[in-house]
Design a protein around this motif. Structure first.
Motif, PDB file in Angstrom:
ATOM      1  N   UNK A 207       3.324  -0.151   1.270  1.00 49.33           N
ATOM      2  CA  UNK A 207       3.861   0.186  -0.046  1.00 49.33           C
ATOM      3  C   UNK A 207       2.932   1.175  -0.744  1.00 49.33           C
ATOM      4  N   UNK A 208       3.498   2.331  -1.118  1.00 49.12           N
ATOM      5  CA  UNK A 208       2.727   3.344  -1.832  1.00 49.12           C
ATOM      6  C   UNK A 208       3.384   3.697  -3.150  1.00 49.12           C
ATOM      7  N   UNK A 209       3.128   4.917  -3.626  1.00 47.54           N
ATOM      8  CA  UNK A 209       3.673   5.309  -4.924  1.00 47.54           C
ATOM      9  C   UNK A 209       2.994   4.554  -6.055  1.00 47.54           C
ATOM     10  N   UNK A 210       3.562   4.641  -7.244  1.00 47.60           N
ATOM     11  CA  UNK A 210       2.931   4.025  -8.415  1.00 47.60           C
ATOM     12  C   UNK A 210       2.890   2.509  -8.308  1.00 47.60           C
ATOM     13  N   UNK A 211       3.884   1.914  -7.680  1.00 51.71           N
ATOM     14  CA  UNK A 211       3.878   0.456  -7.529  1.00 51.71           C
ATOM     15  C   UNK A 211       2.748   0.010  -6.619  1.00 51.71           C
ATOM     16  N   UNK A 212       2.491   0.776  -5.561  1.00 48.79           N
ATOM     17  CA  UNK A 212       1.408   0.428  -4.652  1.00 48.79           C
ATOM     18  C   UNK A 212       0.034   0.679  -5.247  1.00 48.79           C
ATOM     19  N   UNK A 213      -0.074   1.672  -6.132  1.00 49.55           N
ATOM     20  CA  UNK A 213      -1.370   2.023  -6.730  1.00 49.55           C
ATOM     21  C   UNK A 213      -1.693   1.209  -7.975  1.00 49.55           C
ATOM     22  N   UNK A 214      -0.677   0.550  -8.550  1.00 52.49           N
ATOM     23  CA  UNK A 214      -0.902  -0.183  -9.798  1.00 52.49           C
ATOM     24  C   UNK A 214      -0.803   0.694 -11.018  1.00 52.49           C
ATOM     25  N   UNK A 215      -0.019   1.781 -10.936  1.00 48.38           N
ATOM     26  CA  UNK A 215       0.147   2.688 -12.086  1.00 48.38           C
ATOM     27  C   UNK A 215       1.622   2.822 -12.467  1.00 48.38           C
ATOM     28  N   UNK A 216       2.413   1.780 -12.195  1.00 46.94           N
ATOM     29  CA  UNK A 216       3.850   1.831 -12.472  1.00 46.94           C
ATOM     30  C   UNK A 216       4.108   2.034 -13.958  1.00 46.94           C
ATOM     31  N   UNK A 217       5.184   2.769 -14.264  1.00 48.32           N
ATOM     32  CA  UNK A 217       5.538   3.136 -15.632  1.00 48.32           C
ATOM     33  C   UNK A 217       6.825   2.433 -16.035  1.00 48.32           C
TER      34      UNK A 217
ATOM     35  N   UNK B  17       9.417   3.602 -12.905  1.00 53.13           N
ATOM     36  CA  UNK B  17       8.522   3.324 -11.786  1.00 53.13           C
ATOM     37  C   UNK B  17       9.059   3.957 -10.513  1.00 53.13           C
ATOM     38  N   UNK B  18       8.156   4.244  -9.611  1.00 47.84           N
ATOM     39  CA  UNK B  18       8.547   4.757  -8.303  1.00 47.84           C
ATOM     40  C   UNK B  18       7.643   4.133  -7.264  1.00 47.84           C
ATOM     41  N   UNK B  19       8.159   4.049  -6.058  1.00 51.37           N
ATOM     42  CA  UNK B  19       7.363   3.482  -4.975  1.00 51.37           C
ATOM     43  C   UNK B  19       7.871   4.026  -3.656  1.00 51.37           C
ATOM     44  N   UNK B  20       6.980   4.026  -2.682  1.00 50.54           N
ATOM     45  CA  UNK B  20       7.343   4.417  -1.320  1.00 50.54           C
ATOM     46  C   UNK B  20       7.143   3.220  -0.410  1.00 50.54           C
ATOM     47  N   UNK B  21       8.109   2.967   0.437  1.00 47.65           N
ATOM     48  CA  UNK B  21       7.940   2.019   1.533  1.00 47.65           C
ATOM     49  C   UNK B  21       7.885   2.849   2.800  1.00 47.65           C
ATOM     50  N   UNK B  22       6.702   2.988   3.367  1.00 51.80           N
ATOM     51  CA  UNK B  22       6.522   3.818   4.548  1.00 51.80           C
ATOM     52  C   UNK B  22       6.581   2.914   5.771  1.00 51.80           C
ATOM     53  N   UNK B  23       7.562   3.185   6.620  1.00 47.50           N
ATOM     54  CA  UNK B  23       7.800   2.378   7.816  1.00 47.50           C
ATOM     55  C   UNK B  23       7.198   3.121   9.014  1.00 47.50           C
ATOM     56  N   UNK B  24       6.116   2.577   9.562  1.00 47.80           N
ATOM     57  CA  UNK B  24       5.440   3.205  10.696  1.00 47.80           C
ATOM     58  C   UNK B  24       6.053   2.682  11.992  1.00 47.80           C
ATOM     59  N   UNK B  25       6.465   3.613  12.855  1.00 49.51           N
ATOM     60  CA  UNK B  25       7.260   3.260  14.031  1.00 49.51           C
ATOM     61  C   UNK B  25       6.556   3.627  15.334  1.00 49.51           C
TER      62      UNK B  25
ATOM     63  N   UNK C 202      16.764   6.377  -0.278  1.00 47.96           N
ATOM     64  CA  UNK C 202      16.312   5.850  -1.567  1.00 47.96           C
ATOM     65  C   UNK C 202      17.134   4.639  -1.971  1.00 47.96           C
ATOM     66  N   UNK C 203      16.499   3.750  -2.702  1.00 46.50           N
ATOM     67  CA  UNK C 203      17.234   2.646  -3.313  1.00 46.50           C
ATOM     68  C   UNK C 203      16.572   2.299  -4.642  1.00 46.50           C
ATOM     69  N   UNK C 204      17.330   1.611  -5.490  1.00 50.05           N
ATOM     70  CA  UNK C 204      16.865   1.292  -6.837  1.00 50.05           C
ATOM     71  C   UNK C 204      16.912  -0.208  -7.066  1.00 50.05           C
TER      72      UNK C 204
ATOM     73  N   UNK D  11      12.521   3.023  -8.658  1.00 48.21           N
ATOM     74  CA  UNK D  11      13.055   3.843  -7.569  1.00 48.21           C
ATOM     75  C   UNK D  11      12.153   3.704  -6.343  1.00 48.21           C
ATOM     76  N   UNK D  12      12.752   3.376  -5.203  1.00 45.39           N
ATOM     77  CA  UNK D  12      12.016   3.260  -3.954  1.00 45.39           C
ATOM     78  C   UNK D  12      12.522   4.294  -2.960  1.00 45.39           C
ATOM     79  N   UNK D  13      11.599   4.885  -2.216  1.00 47.13           N
ATOM     80  CA  UNK D  13      11.951   5.729  -1.077  1.00 47.13           C
ATOM     81  C   UNK D  13      11.459   5.040   0.189  1.00 47.13           C
ATOM     82  N   UNK D  14      12.322   4.903   1.173  1.00 51.72           N
ATOM     83  CA  UNK D  14      11.937   4.359   2.469  1.00 51.72           C
ATOM     84  C   UNK D  14      11.724   5.545   3.405  1.00 51.72           C
ATOM     85  N   UNK D  15      10.504   5.679   3.913  1.00 57.08           N
ATOM     86  CA  UNK D  15      10.116   6.862   4.680  1.00 57.08           C
ATOM     87  C   UNK D  15       9.620   6.458   6.063  1.00 57.08           C
TER      88      UNK D  15
END
Length: 522
Positions: free
Chosen positions: A60-70, A74-82, A131-133, A144-148
């Motif tokens: 989990x990255x983005x502002x939610x992962x860093x602890x700077x959510x607004x 708010x925004x966040x990234x879910x990075x799926x490593x394959x 993306x999903x919300x 807002x989440x982006x799955x990458x």
């Protein structure tokens, strides 16, 4: 109350009341994200044909992962490593089918768990993810989440561990544009911020809110093909301002915000990078970094990904709004014109802060006030003084009164003199004098030259020809990433006394570069 009408002393309260997300909603999001991560790891690609694709980890990255959510933004990234991605190029070529499979499984998960999640789809062939919300139960909050999907370049990364240089060398050899594989380094981006002091994270929230409310609207004014600087660049400026300032947890929020605004207004001088995850030790990586740092200002390198130069975009619009903001009530402190009677008195105890306000007085009685950083050298401050007074830095003698009159040395940081906001420096205008500069040639040997700032570059090149025994058409000169052109005087490039100029040979088939690594602003 809007940001611009908020008194400077109330900024902390404004952030707490208006920018901090609802804690119940954050907990709801955290639970649902953990559920989605587990579901993707256990069920995604379970039915794929051999060799079966596996999810090695979800970060989990983005502002939610860093602890700077607004709040409400708010925004966040879910990075799926394959496991199917064996290289950066695999990620680029095969992600379309992977994204479609993730979308199906995500819809299945949302349906099974009854989550308040809305998934967005895109028809773009080059989409990086989906993306999903998340919406709160009362409908007032959303994230807002982006799955990458991404190549696992770091492997089993341990916090605080620097990646091997080969990770970045492979990256450099794979990119077609800077930053295109930044999701691979989400863990490093998150770790760069997540453990920072709470108040610094509040400053980042404030900067992000300012960007959203006052910078993003400029997007409609941009010409086709133009873009605004990324919000991430301003977040990094907030971190940089704190690092180069007090590094205290109790700094004054208005001073911190004003410092970020001041940095934005100085965007033409910005060259900022960190060596926490990469440096110049490896020859290939070092050469690439030096090339990055020679690019037109501003240069702001992603501390996790050296290919990501966040200094691109229309900074003039951002600087314009920063100038407007710095004159608003939210930036007015006790030394400025007060905006209400309860701000007439200065605080009894001044907290530590990032910026330094100095007065510069000429012998004529003319007085100028400047905001600077205490970590800047006296020379850099003289260049700033020139913008206010028109006096060349080569003709300035600055002195401060500390019991006795003390001359300020060019290469010394302002902080070395114990200066405080409100102090006055005396500016004495002197005649032009020779300065010493160093020339470093292509073999690393350094020579000393005495020059006049008013000398033309062509005159200096003739000196170099005589002393180095190299014809003028066989070399070019660089100072802080800028080539020296014959038609200009040396003073045009603001070459500091005892500064180093680099000599680069022109070889058959191209130029051999030995540029100086430009210092960070400050």
């Amino acid at each position: 109350m809007s940001l611009y009408s908020t008194p400077a002393k109330d900024l902390d309260k404004f952030i707490y009341d208006s920018l901090q997300p609802n804690m119940d909603f954050l907990r709801q999001v955290s639970r649902d994200v953990d559920t989605i991560c587990s579901f993707l790891k256990e069920n995604c690609f379970r039915d794929s044909p051999p060799p079966q694709t596996k999810v090695s980890k979800v970060v989990k990255g983005g502002s939610s992962g860093k602890g700077t959510a607004l709040k409400r933004a708010s925004d966040a990234d879910l990075v799926v490593f394959l496991s199917v991605f064996k290289s950066y190029s695999d990620q680029k070529e095969d992600r379309k089918e992977i994204i479609e499979e993730i979308r199906k499984k995500l819809e299945e998960c949302v349906k099974q768990k009854g989550m308040t999640v809305k998934i967005k789809t895109t028809s773009r062939d080059n989409a990086r993810g989906l993306s999903f919300t998340f919406n709160s139960l009362d409908g007032k909050e959303s994230t807002e989440f982006d799955v990458l999907p991404a190549y696992d370049a770091l492997g089993q990364h341990r916090k605080g561990e620097r990646p091997a240089p080969q990770v970045y060398i492979d990256l450099i050899n794979s990119i077609s544009r800077g930053g295109e594989f930044s999701p691979c380094f989400t863990e490093l981006q998150r770790d760069f911020v997540v453990d920072r002091p709470t108040k610094l994270k509040s400053l980042i929230r404030l900067v992000k809110y300012w960007y959203k409310e006052h910078i993003y609207p400029y997007k409609s004014q941009l010409q086709r093909g133009k873009s605004l600087p990324p919000k991430y660049a301003l977040e990094l400026l907030a971190v940089y301002a704190w690092e180069r300032g007090s590094q205290k947890t109790d700094f004054d929020m208005a001073e911190g915000f004003r410092t970020v605004l001041w940095l934005i207004q100085q965007y033409r001088q910005l060259c900022i990078f960190w060596t926490i995850n990469y440096d110049f030790q490896d020859e290939t990586l070092g050469r690439y970094l030096r090339n990055q740092l020679q690019k037109p200002r501003p240069v702001i390198l992603d501390p996790a990904d050296p290919t990501g130069n966040l200094g691109e975009g229309c900074w003039d619009l951002v600087a314009q709004e920063a100038t407007i903001c710095s004159q608003q009530r939210c930036c007015k402190t006790y030394w400025d014109v007060p905006t209400s009677s309860d701000e007439q008195e200065p605080p009894k105890e001044e907290t530590s802060y990032c910026a330094l306000r100095l007065n510069v007085k000429l012998l004529t009685g003319e007085l100028h006030s400047l905001i600077t950083s205490p970590t800047r050298t006296v020379w850099d401050f003289k260049v700033q003084v020139e913008e206010k007074t028109g006096v060349s830095p080569y003709q300035q003698r600055l002195a401060c009164q500390k019991g006795t009159c003390v001359d300020l040395a060019d290469n010394t940081p302002l902080s070395a003199y114990g200066l405080e906001s409100g102090n006055t420096l005396l500016l004495i205008v002197k005649n032009e004098e020779s300065i010493r500069v160093f020339l470093k040639n292509d073999r690393g040997r350094t020579s000393t030259y005495l020059v006049l700032p008013s000398d033309l570059v062509s005159q200096f090149r003739e000196q170099v020809q005589r002393q180095e025994n190299i014809h003028t058409d066989q070399f070019w000169l660089v100072y802080e990433g800028k080539p020296l052109e014959n038609g200009h005087k040396l003073s045009y490039y603001k070459i500091a006394p005892n500064g180093t100029i680099f000599l680069n040979l022109r070889l058959r088939g191209g130029w051999m570069d030995q540029p100086r690594c430009p210092p960070c602003l400050g």
